[in-house]
Design a protein around this motif. Structure first.
Motif, PDB file in Angstrom:
ATOM      1  N   THR A   1      37.317  46.997  43.809  1.00 54.30           N
ATOM      2  CA  THR A   1      36.899  46.646  42.454  1.00 54.30           C
ATOM      3  C   THR A   1      38.129  46.653  41.548  1.00 54.30           C
ATOM      4  OG1 THR A   1      36.435  48.976  41.936  1.00 54.30           O
ATOM      5  CG2 THR A   1      34.608  47.651  42.774  1.00 54.30           C
ATOM      6  N   TYR A   2      37.974  45.986  40.381  1.00 52.96           N
ATOM      7  CA  TYR A   2      39.048  45.937  39.400  1.00 52.96           C
ATOM      8  C   TYR A   2      38.582  46.557  38.088  1.00 52.96           C
ATOM      9  CZ  TYR A   2      42.236  42.989  42.088  1.00 52.96           C
ATOM     10  OH  TYR A   2      43.106  42.506  43.027  1.00 52.96           O
ATOM     11  N   TYR A   3      39.489  47.329  37.460  1.00 52.11           N
ATOM     12  CA  TYR A   3      39.232  47.918  36.151  1.00 52.11           C
ATOM     13  C   TYR A   3      40.200  47.285  35.141  1.00 52.11           C
ATOM     14  CZ  TYR A   3      36.861  51.509  38.911  1.00 52.11           C
ATOM     15  OH  TYR A   3      36.035  52.171  39.785  1.00 52.11           O
ATOM     16  N   TYR A   4      39.639  46.837  34.014  1.00 54.04           N
ATOM     17  CA  TYR A   4      40.448  46.193  32.988  1.00 54.04           C
ATOM     18  C   TYR A   4      40.415  47.031  31.715  1.00 54.04           C
ATOM     19  CZ  TYR A   4      40.520  41.991  35.874  1.00 54.04           C
ATOM     20  OH  TYR A   4      40.715  41.098  36.902  1.00 54.04           O
ATOM     21  N   GLY A   5      41.599  47.199  31.117  1.00 58.15           N
ATOM     22  CA  GLY A   5      41.663  47.846  29.814  1.00 58.15           C
ATOM     23  C   GLY A   5      41.353  46.846  28.720  1.00 58.15           C
ATOM     24  N   ASN A   6      41.520  47.257  27.478  1.00 52.98           N
ATOM     25  CA  ASN A   6      41.314  46.327  26.359  1.00 52.98           C
ATOM     26  C   ASN A   6      42.288  45.152  26.481  1.00 52.98           C
ATOM     27  OD1 ASN A   6      39.341  47.991  25.326  1.00 52.98           O
ATOM     28  ND2 ASN A   6      40.711  49.015  23.888  1.00 52.98           N
ATOM     29  N   THR A   7      41.759  43.962  26.266  1.00 54.19           N
ATOM     30  CA  THR A   7      42.544  42.736  26.458  1.00 54.19           C
ATOM     31  C   THR A   7      42.775  42.062  25.123  1.00 54.19           C
ATOM     32  OG1 THR A   7      41.541  42.441  28.645  1.00 54.19           O
ATOM     33  CG2 THR A   7      42.659  40.548  27.677  1.00 54.19           C
TER      34      THR A   7
END
Length: 248
Positions: A126-132
């Protein structure tokens, strides 16, 4: 006439001193000198033996560590088959694009809605994304003009999942050069206007329930023609990692 027999000569006892002999004054005797040996007979001192042993042990340990890391990396790659996420521009809608010439300059009012498609092709990660943070601009070269910046909150992408991000930006009374405003408006009306989207975020990896670090990346989608998007095309973006590594 016979000679009388000779008397045997008496041997002097050890340590006997003849009283009639002249006395000899005792003098200073220097200590005996050690014999000088040639250089080949001198034993050589072993210097740096411990340092060489330590260096050899460190090199062997370092090589073994590298070998173990390579083996672990190969096992990880073969087992999980990791793939990078994919970014595409789904659509760009410019709901307002007005260029106004005033006595004190040329001003631009614009409002855009952009959709970015993010894919996770991995079946075991899985992938985790911070604020973009997303920037939208139009035009090329010296005519490039920013149409605003917005922030998309962090999110998580499951295995083999696809997410669509909605990005809305706007500018009001943005001062632009007179010639730039005229050219941008003409290209907007003819649908030859080109749009660029840049997203800056951090990505973390999830493996077997464990979350591994966050790496800063920049996603660039440059010079996309509106006609191309209206035709159903979804241009792929470029991922920039570590400020020098570009991945298509």
């Amino acid at each position: 006439m016979s000679k009388p027999p000779l008397k045997p000569v008496l041997q002097k006892p050890p340590g006997y001193k003849d009283p009639s002999a002249p006395a000899v004054k005792p003098g200073f005797r220097p200590p005996p000198r050690k014999p000088v040996l040639p250089p080949s007979f001198h034993p050589k001192k072993r210097r740096g033996g411990c340092c060489r042993v330590c260096c050899c042990c460190f090199c062997i340990f370092f090589l073994i560590l590298i070998l173990l890391l390579l083996i672990c990396g190969a096992v990880f790659y073969l087992w999980f088959d990791p793939k990078l996420p994919g970014f595409h521009v789904q659509s760009v809608r410019i709901s307002r694009f007005n260029v106004t010439n005033k006595p004190d300059g040329t001003y631009l009012d614009a409002q855009t809605t952009t959709r970015l498609e993010v894919k996770n092709p991995n079946a075991k990660m899985t992938y985790y994304y911070g604020n973009t943070e997303v920037d939208v601009s139009v035009g090329e070269g010296g005519d490039e003009t920013e149409l605003g910046t917005t922030t998309v909150h962090g999110f998580t992408m499951g295995k083999q999942n696809t997410t669509s991000l909605k990005v809305e930006t706007k500018v009001i009374n943005k001062l632009v050069d007179d010639g730039v405003g005229t050219r941008l408006q003409a290209r907007y009306r003819s649908k030859s206007l080109r749009v660029s989207v840049e997203a800056r975020t951090k990505i973390g990896l999830g493996v077997a329930g464990l979350k591994i670090g966050m790496v800063g990346v920049t996603v660039k989608c440059d010079g996309i023609a509106l006609k191309r998007l209206d035709g159903g095309d979804m241009p792929k973006c470029v991922i920039n990692m570590l400020k020098w590594l570009n991945i298509h």
